[in-house]
Design a protein around this motif. Structure first.
Motif, PDB file in Angstrom:
ATOM      1  N   VAL A  45     -43.428   8.949  -8.301  1.00  0.00           N
ATOM      2  CA  VAL A  45     -43.693  10.176  -9.048  1.00  0.00           C
ATOM      3  C   VAL A  45     -42.783  11.290  -8.554  1.00  0.00           C
ATOM      4  O   VAL A  45     -42.131  12.001  -9.334  1.00  0.00           O
ATOM      5  CB  VAL A  45     -45.179  10.595  -8.907  1.00  0.00           C
ATOM      6  CG1 VAL A  45     -45.384  12.024  -9.401  1.00  0.00           C
ATOM      7  CG2 VAL A  45     -46.081   9.638  -9.690  1.00  0.00           C
ATOM      8  N   ASP A  46     -42.701  11.444  -7.231  1.00  0.00           N
ATOM      9  CA  ASP A  46     -41.967  12.566  -6.654  1.00  0.00           C
ATOM     10  C   ASP A  46     -40.445  12.383  -6.698  1.00  0.00           C
ATOM     11  O   ASP A  46     -39.707  13.370  -6.633  1.00  0.00           O
ATOM     12  CB  ASP A  46     -42.429  12.803  -5.211  1.00  0.00           C
ATOM     13  CG  ASP A  46     -43.873  13.282  -5.144  1.00  0.00           C
ATOM     14  OD1 ASP A  46     -44.341  13.836  -6.151  1.00  0.00           O
ATOM     15  OD2 ASP A  46     -44.528  13.102  -4.105  1.00  0.00           O
ATOM     16  N   ALA A 100     -41.330  18.412   0.328  1.00  0.00           N
ATOM     17  CA  ALA A 100     -40.015  18.591  -0.287  1.00  0.00           C
ATOM     18  C   ALA A 100     -40.121  18.618  -1.806  1.00  0.00           C
ATOM     19  O   ALA A 100     -39.416  19.374  -2.484  1.00  0.00           O
ATOM     20  CB  ALA A 100     -39.067  17.474   0.161  1.00  0.00           C
ATOM     21  N   SER A 101     -41.020  17.806  -2.360  1.00  0.00           N
ATOM     22  CA  SER A 101     -41.185  17.784  -3.809  1.00  0.00           C
ATOM     23  C   SER A 101     -41.823  19.072  -4.323  1.00  0.00           C
ATOM     24  O   SER A 101     -41.456  19.568  -5.386  1.00  0.00           O
ATOM     25  CB  SER A 101     -42.027  16.575  -4.216  1.00  0.00           C
ATOM     26  OG  SER A 101     -42.022  16.400  -5.614  1.00  0.00           O
ATOM     27  N   ILE A 102     -42.774  19.622  -3.564  1.00  0.00           N
ATOM     28  CA  ILE A 102     -43.351  20.914  -3.940  1.00  0.00           C
ATOM     29  C   ILE A 102     -42.265  21.988  -3.977  1.00  0.00           C
ATOM     30  O   ILE A 102     -42.227  22.837  -4.871  1.00  0.00           O
ATOM     31  CB  ILE A 102     -44.473  21.307  -2.959  1.00  0.00           C
ATOM     32  CG1 ILE A 102     -45.701  20.410  -3.174  1.00  0.00           C
ATOM     33  CG2 ILE A 102     -44.867  22.780  -3.130  1.00  0.00           C
ATOM     34  CD1 ILE A 102     -46.809  20.624  -2.159  1.00  0.00           C
ATOM     35  N   ALA A 161     -42.122  28.295 -15.562  1.00  0.00           N
ATOM     36  CA  ALA A 161     -41.741  27.291 -16.551  1.00  0.00           C
ATOM     37  C   ALA A 161     -42.574  26.026 -16.358  1.00  0.00           C
ATOM     38  O   ALA A 161     -43.065  25.742 -15.252  1.00  0.00           O
ATOM     39  CB  ALA A 161     -40.252  26.966 -16.421  1.00  0.00           C
ATOM     40  N   GLY A 162     -42.714  25.239 -17.426  1.00  0.00           N
ATOM     41  CA  GLY A 162     -43.513  24.024 -17.355  1.00  0.00           C
ATOM     42  C   GLY A 162     -43.019  23.037 -16.317  1.00  0.00           C
ATOM     43  O   GLY A 162     -43.817  22.395 -15.624  1.00  0.00           O
ATOM     44  N   TRP A 163     -41.688  22.906 -16.186  1.00  0.00           N
ATOM     45  CA  TRP A 163     -41.171  21.935 -15.232  1.00  0.00           C
ATOM     46  C   TRP A 163     -41.474  22.346 -13.798  1.00  0.00           C
ATOM     47  O   TRP A 163     -41.640  21.485 -12.921  1.00  0.00           O
ATOM     48  CB  TRP A 163     -39.665  21.723 -15.427  1.00  0.00           C
ATOM     49  CG  TRP A 163     -38.798  22.923 -15.226  1.00  0.00           C
ATOM     50  CD1 TRP A 163     -38.428  23.834 -16.158  1.00  0.00           C
ATOM     51  CD2 TRP A 163     -38.184  23.342 -14.000  1.00  0.00           C
ATOM     52  NE1 TRP A 163     -37.623  24.794 -15.604  1.00  0.00           N
ATOM     53  CE2 TRP A 163     -37.450  24.518 -14.278  1.00  0.00           C
ATOM     54  CE3 TRP A 163     -38.167  22.833 -12.697  1.00  0.00           C
ATOM     55  CZ2 TRP A 163     -36.713  25.201 -13.311  1.00  0.00           C
ATOM     56  CZ3 TRP A 163     -37.447  23.504 -11.723  1.00  0.00           C
ATOM     57  CH2 TRP A 163     -36.730  24.685 -12.033  1.00  0.00           C
ATOM     58  N   ARG A 164     -41.592  23.652 -13.514  1.00  0.00           N
ATOM     59  CA  ARG A 164     -41.961  24.098 -12.160  1.00  0.00           C
ATOM     60  C   ARG A 164     -43.427  23.732 -11.861  1.00  0.00           C
ATOM     61  O   ARG A 164     -43.752  23.266 -10.764  1.00  0.00           O
ATOM     62  CB  ARG A 164     -41.741  25.605 -12.025  1.00  0.00           C
ATOM     63  CG  ARG A 164     -40.283  26.028 -12.181  1.00  0.00           C
ATOM     64  CD  ARG A 164     -40.100  27.517 -11.895  1.00  0.00           C
ATOM     65  NE  ARG A 164     -38.763  27.971 -12.263  1.00  0.00           N
ATOM     66  CZ  ARG A 164     -37.705  27.887 -11.451  1.00  0.00           C
ATOM     67  NH1 ARG A 164     -37.832  27.371 -10.242  1.00  0.00           N
ATOM     68  NH2 ARG A 164     -36.515  28.327 -11.848  1.00  0.00           N
ATOM     69  N   LEU A 196     -45.047  21.022  -8.821  1.00  0.00           N
ATOM     70  CA  LEU A 196     -46.140  21.416  -7.936  1.00  0.00           C
ATOM     71  C   LEU A 196     -47.343  20.486  -8.070  1.00  0.00           C
ATOM     72  O   LEU A 196     -47.840  19.926  -7.070  1.00  0.00           O
ATOM     73  CB  LEU A 196     -46.559  22.854  -8.245  1.00  0.00           C
ATOM     74  CG  LEU A 196     -47.821  23.366  -7.516  1.00  0.00           C
ATOM     75  CD1 LEU A 196     -47.592  23.408  -6.009  1.00  0.00           C
ATOM     76  CD2 LEU A 196     -48.239  24.726  -8.049  1.00  0.00           C
ATOM     77  N   LEU A 197     -47.814  20.309  -9.291  1.00  0.00           N
ATOM     78  CA  LEU A 197     -49.055  19.561  -9.501  1.00  0.00           C
ATOM     79  C   LEU A 197     -48.908  18.079  -9.172  1.00  0.00           C
ATOM     80  O   LEU A 197     -49.877  17.434  -8.755  1.00  0.00           O
ATOM     81  CB  LEU A 197     -49.516  19.737 -10.953  1.00  0.00           C
ATOM     82  CG  LEU A 197     -49.892  21.170 -11.347  1.00  0.00           C
ATOM     83  CD1 LEU A 197     -50.243  21.244 -12.828  1.00  0.00           C
ATOM     84  CD2 LEU A 197     -51.063  21.677 -10.501  1.00  0.00           C
ATOM     85  N   GLN A 198     -47.698  17.519  -9.361  1.00  0.00           N
ATOM     86  CA  GLN A 198     -47.519  16.090  -9.097  1.00  0.00           C
ATOM     87  C   GLN A 198     -47.244  15.789  -7.633  1.00  0.00           C
ATOM     88  O   GLN A 198     -47.302  14.626  -7.223  1.00  0.00           O
ATOM     89  CB  GLN A 198     -46.388  15.542  -9.976  1.00  0.00           C
ATOM     90  CG  GLN A 198     -46.754  15.506 -11.455  1.00  0.00           C
ATOM     91  CD  GLN A 198     -45.634  15.013 -12.341  1.00  0.00           C
ATOM     92  OE1 GLN A 198     -44.488  14.886 -11.909  1.00  0.00           O
ATOM     93  NE2 GLN A 198     -45.948  14.737 -13.604  1.00  0.00           N
TER      94      GLN A 198
END
Length: 420
Positions: free
Chosen positions: A10-11, A74-76, A154-157, A161-163
């Motif tokens: 996912v990340d 790092a993904s956050i 933005a949606g991609w930001r 975060l959520l994933q």
């Protein structure tokens, strides 16, 4: 382990879905995107072997927990990307954190599962990568469509975060629940531990002698042949992984949610195909031919995809299903080969070394595909190149491995005669 591997994908791969918004928001070119997507794998290349050394010293539980928390953080941080340089740095850092996880799991599973169950169980574990795409697709489609602009983000930001939050949480859980091996698993009885030991004793009694010869690990031709085969398999894998959402959009699958639903369905069907084929292959001691068949399925699917994705949505969908199933089964089956063709005492360094070298394909393929898209206006050239590399994998599996094995056996026999 299934959950952690799903979140790892996912990340690392949610950037493919974020691409649908992120490129226009940040004014990135396809080449910049491909370079950033691929830089993840350079971090992977540099840290795989050192991570394996650390795992031997501190155990799987501590290392895997630290790795997961690190890549989650790092993904956050990806939600704060504002420039290409920051995008490149965070993608590289993500690969650095995640580098030791996959080869570490391969070695970890070798401590738990005998050969008769390892192929099937590893294919189930590896299908987490396909399930991750389901999670990315369904949640990503919803977030991009319904959360864009919320609180000024933005949606991609929001998606980054959520994933990533579940990764940090599960990494903490792993520290408390994951045993380092059968010897420290509190949920095993003494009788169950003996059963595990008996399984591995039977493996040693029935195993064919390793064919890697007496040469040092770095001079062992079988090691480099296996690394080359895995490089070729990963080339097609990363081409599909980082560009499938874009392919679906160009094929006319609609908005973000529709693309997410189609991608989720592709990955569910691909996971079923992967597990079914790997379970069938596990009935046989030699998985080499089955790995070659999986690579041939992938090759055929990628070539078919190039010709149909602008003309037929059903054919595009079918080609992607077979491509995902083929790459999944190819990777699952490939990782049963090192234990069959290398000595047990070299696997702890040979496995991460193979992974490191082969993951260069993960860097080159997205960058090359994005560059060729900017240069030609089409993804076709990049996918044809990935298919051509997959041909090499098929030839090496069918012809190369037996040739190298026979050569090493003859060298070993000559050495034994000379000693006598």
């Amino acid at each position: 382990m299934f959950g952690l591997w799903m979140l790892a994908w996912v990340d690392r791969a949610n950037v493919a879905f974020a691409k649908l918004q992120m490129l226009s928001d940040l004014h990135f070119s396809e080449t910049a995107y491909g370079l950033g997507a691929g830089l993840f794998f350079l971090g992977y290349v540099f840290l795989s072997v050192p991570s394996a050394i650390v795992q031997q010293r501190i155990g799987a539980r501590r290392l895997i927990s630290m790795i997961a928390i690190g890549w989650g953080a790092a993904s956050i941080a990806m939600m704060f990307v504002k420039s290409a340089g920051m995008f490149y740095a965070l993608r590289f850092l993500l690969g650095v954190f995640e580098a030791g996880f996959y080869p570490g799991v391969i070695l970890y599973f070798n401590q738990w599962f005998p050969a008769k169950r390892r192929t099937r169980n590893f294919s189930i574990f590896h299908s987490a990568a396909l399930c991750s795409t389901v999670a990315v697709s369904l949640s990503g489609g919803f977030v991009l469509e319904h959360m864009s602009g919320m609180w000024g983000l933005a949606g991609w930001r929001w998606m980054f975060l959520l994933q990533a939050i579940p990764t940090v949480l599960l990494g903490g859980v792993a520290l408390f629940v994951l045993p380092d091996g059968p010897a420290t698993a509190r949920w095993l009885s003494d009788a169950e531990r003996r059963l595990i030991l008996d399984d591995f004793a039977q493996d040693r009694n029935h195993a064919l002698p390793p064919v890697e010869g007496s040469s040092p690990l770095m001079a062992n031709p079988m090691l480099w042949l296996l690394a080359g085969i895995y490089f070729c398999i990963l080339a097609a894998n990363t081409a599909l992984g980082f560009f499938t959402p874009t392919i679906l959009r160009e094929a006319g699958f609609g908005g973000y949610s529709a693309i997410g639903n189609a991608l989720a369905a592709i990955c569910v069907l691909g996971a079923i195909g992967n597990i079914a084929f790997s379970a069938f292959a596990s009935r046989y001691r030699d998985v080499r031919w089955h790995c070659a068949i999986a690579a041939l399925v992938t090759l055929t699917s990628v070539v078919m995809l190039v010709f149909v994705w602008h003309s037929s949505r059903p054919a595009t969908f079918a080609a992607l299903v077979f491509g995902v199933a083929g790459t999944g089964a190819g990777v699952s089956l490939f990782w049963q080969l090192p234990a069959r063709f290398m000595r047990e005492n070299t696997l702890s360094f040979g496995v991460p070394l193979i992974s490191s070298v082969a993951n260069i394909a993960g860097f080159l393929t997205p960058w090359m595909t994005g560059y060729l898209r900017d240069a030609t206006g089409s993804y076709a050239s990049g996918f044809i190149a990935a298919a051509g590399v997959e041909v090499i994998a098929v030839v090496a599996l069918v012809i190369g491995i037996p040739l190298v094995a026979r050569r090493q056996q003859s060298v070993c026999g000559s050495c034994a005669n000379a000693t006598e």
